[in-house]
Design a protein around this motif. Structure first.
Motif, mmCIF file in Angstrom:
data_model
loop_
_atom_site.group_PDB
_atom_site.id
_atom_site.type_symbol
_atom_site.label_atom_id
_atom_site.label_comp_id
_atom_site.label_asym_id
_atom_site.label_seq_id
_atom_site.Cartn_x
_atom_site.Cartn_y
_atom_site.Cartn_z
ATOM 1 N N MET A 170 -2.578 -0.210 -3.639
ATOM 2 C CA MET A 170 -2.034 -1.481 -4.094
ATOM 3 C C MET A 170 -0.738 -1.870 -3.391
ATOM 4 S SD MET A 170 -4.382 -2.333 -6.097
ATOM 5 C CE MET A 170 -3.620 -3.848 -6.713
ATOM 6 N N LEU A 171 -0.198 -0.982 -2.586
ATOM 7 C CA LEU A 171 1.055 -1.288 -1.898
ATOM 8 C C LEU A 171 0.801 -2.233 -0.723
ATOM 9 C CD1 LEU A 171 2.654 2.268 -1.805
ATOM 10 C CD2 LEU A 171 3.242 0.383 -3.343
ATOM 11 N N PRO A 172 1.719 -3.159 -0.473
ATOM 12 C CA PRO A 172 1.526 -4.087 0.651
ATOM 13 C C PRO A 172 1.668 -3.377 1.992
ATOM 14 C CG PRO A 172 3.700 -4.369 -0.311
ATOM 15 C CD PRO A 172 2.958 -3.426 -1.220
ATOM 16 N N VAL A 173 1.088 -3.966 3.024
ATOM 17 C CA VAL A 173 1.187 -3.438 4.382
ATOM 18 C C VAL A 173 2.497 -3.929 4.987
ATOM 19 C CG1 VAL A 173 0.133 -3.395 6.675
ATOM 20 C CG2 VAL A 173 -1.317 -3.380 4.623
ATOM 21 N N ASP A 174 3.378 -2.997 5.350
ATOM 22 C CA ASP A 174 4.651 -3.355 5.985
ATOM 23 C C ASP A 174 4.454 -3.769 7.436
ATOM 24 O OD1 ASP A 174 5.967 -2.652 3.630
ATOM 25 O OD2 ASP A 174 6.419 -0.625 4.316
ATOM 26 N N ALA A 175 3.600 -3.030 8.118
ATOM 27 C CA ALA A 175 3.391 -3.273 9.550
ATOM 28 C C ALA A 175 2.104 -2.577 9.977
ATOM 29 C CB ALA A 175 4.572 -2.736 10.358
ATOM 30 N N VAL A 176 1.641 -2.938 11.158
ATOM 31 C CA VAL A 176 0.514 -2.262 11.798
ATOM 32 C C VAL A 176 1.044 -1.615 13.070
ATOM 33 C CG1 VAL A 176 -1.700 -2.591 12.953
ATOM 34 C CG2 VAL A 176 -1.195 -3.837 10.842
ATOM 35 N N ALA A 177 0.720 -0.338 13.268
ATOM 36 C CA ALA A 177 1.274 0.388 14.420
ATOM 37 C C ALA A 177 0.958 -0.333 15.723
ATOM 38 C CB ALA A 177 0.729 1.808 14.441
ATOM 39 N N PHE A 197 4.403 5.806 4.694
ATOM 40 C CA PHE A 197 3.243 6.592 5.092
ATOM 41 C C PHE A 197 2.242 5.696 5.811
ATOM 42 C CE2 PHE A 197 2.505 4.997 0.816
ATOM 43 C CZ PHE A 197 1.250 4.421 0.911
ATOM 44 N N TYR A 198 1.358 6.334 6.572
ATOM 45 C CA TYR A 198 0.291 5.600 7.241
ATOM 46 C C TYR A 198 -0.952 5.556 6.357
ATOM 47 C CZ TYR A 198 2.741 5.246 11.652
ATOM 48 O OH TYR A 198 3.641 4.912 12.631
ATOM 49 N N ALA A 199 -1.729 4.500 6.530
ATOM 50 C CA ALA A 199 -3.018 4.354 5.855
ATOM 51 C C ALA A 199 -4.014 3.785 6.859
ATOM 52 C CB ALA A 199 -2.905 3.437 4.644
ATOM 53 N N MET A 200 -5.260 4.235 6.739
ATOM 54 C CA MET A 200 -6.328 3.784 7.623
ATOM 55 C C MET A 200 -7.563 3.479 6.778
ATOM 56 S SD MET A 200 -5.789 6.680 10.590
ATOM 57 C CE MET A 200 -4.130 7.032 11.200
ATOM 58 N N PRO A 201 -7.554 2.371 6.054
ATOM 59 C CA PRO A 201 -8.709 2.044 5.205
ATOM 60 C C PRO A 201 -9.964 1.837 6.051
ATOM 61 C CG PRO A 201 -6.794 0.675 4.683
ATOM 62 C CD PRO A 201 -6.495 1.361 5.964
#
Length: 224
Positions: free
Chosen positions: A10-17, A197-201
């Motif tokens: 549910m956390l927003p995406v701050d940035a994309v690498a 942290f990183y996420a990769m949905p």
């Protein structure tokens, strides 16, 4: 018991690498073997490094290993993951690689990874070609994890241990080795610490935390 106090999904995406994708010619078995045999200079990143610094001095760190299985399908290679059972003590319900803590009977971190993969998902050792290890990864939950990378030639007959694994699934290696699919998310914790942290949905699976961070290191290593 380690329990999350927030829902990472549910956390927003701050940035994309956003780094460019790994070249397709670097995702075949021969190239991967050569890369681990002759490693370039590169620099891993550890998203939980600050969490380690905040741990109490003298707090024991538990050695563990995970197996990073690259399944060499003819059409395209994939990475094999597990979704952990919901009742587990640590990281319940999360996506992870097969693995676990080192036991006294294990001769090496590689032995730990192979044993755990055989126990958790029934991946026989004679179907696995270990090609190398990645730098140890320290988690905020107190584990010193050795990622062990291997090649798996399909077909394989896997069976999930229901006490540990809810599901086994695969994700295309090309998807995971593309910086456009690496999201950075953050949360401000009650103690004033901001955790990133990183996420990769991928489809209905949410790969994040230590697993995503180890994938980032694999990405850096293969692109170096």
């Amino acid at each position: 018991m380690v329990k999350l106090t927030f829902d990472p999904l549910m956390l927003p995406v701050d940035a994309v690498a956003g780094e460019s994708a790994l070249a397709p010619e670097r995702m075949n078995a021969a190239w991967l073997r050569k890369r681990f045999a002759h490693q370039p200079e590169w620099h891993p990143e550890n998203m939980d490094s600050q969490a380690i610094l905040r741990m109490s001095p003298g707090k024991p760190v538990t050695p563990a290993s995970v197996l990073i299985p690259i399944v060499m399908h003819e059409e395209q290679p994939t990475l094999l993951f597990t979704q952990r059972s919901a009742h587990l003590t640590d990281h319940a319900g999360q996506v992870s690689f097969p693995g676990g803590r080192m036991e006294e009977s294990d001769a090496s971190p590689i032995e730990t990874a192979l044993r755990e993969a055989e126990e958790e998902i029934g991946l026989a050792r004679n179907q696995v070609e270990v090609i190398g290890t990645m730098p140890e990864y320290f988690t905020g939950t107190g584990y010193r994890v050795t990622p062990v990378v291997c090649l798996v030639n399909p077909p394989v007959n896997l069976r999930a241990d229901p006490d540990e694994v809810a599901e086994i699934f695969e994700v295309p290696l090309a998807f995971l080795m593309d910086g456009l699919n690496h999201q950075l998310r953050s949360i401000d914790l009650p103690d004033g610490y901001r955790r990133s942290f990183y996420a990769m949905p991928y489809e209905r699976f949410f790969i994040w935390g230590a697993t995503a961070a180890m994938l980032r290191n694999l990405f850096h290593f293969l692109r170096a």
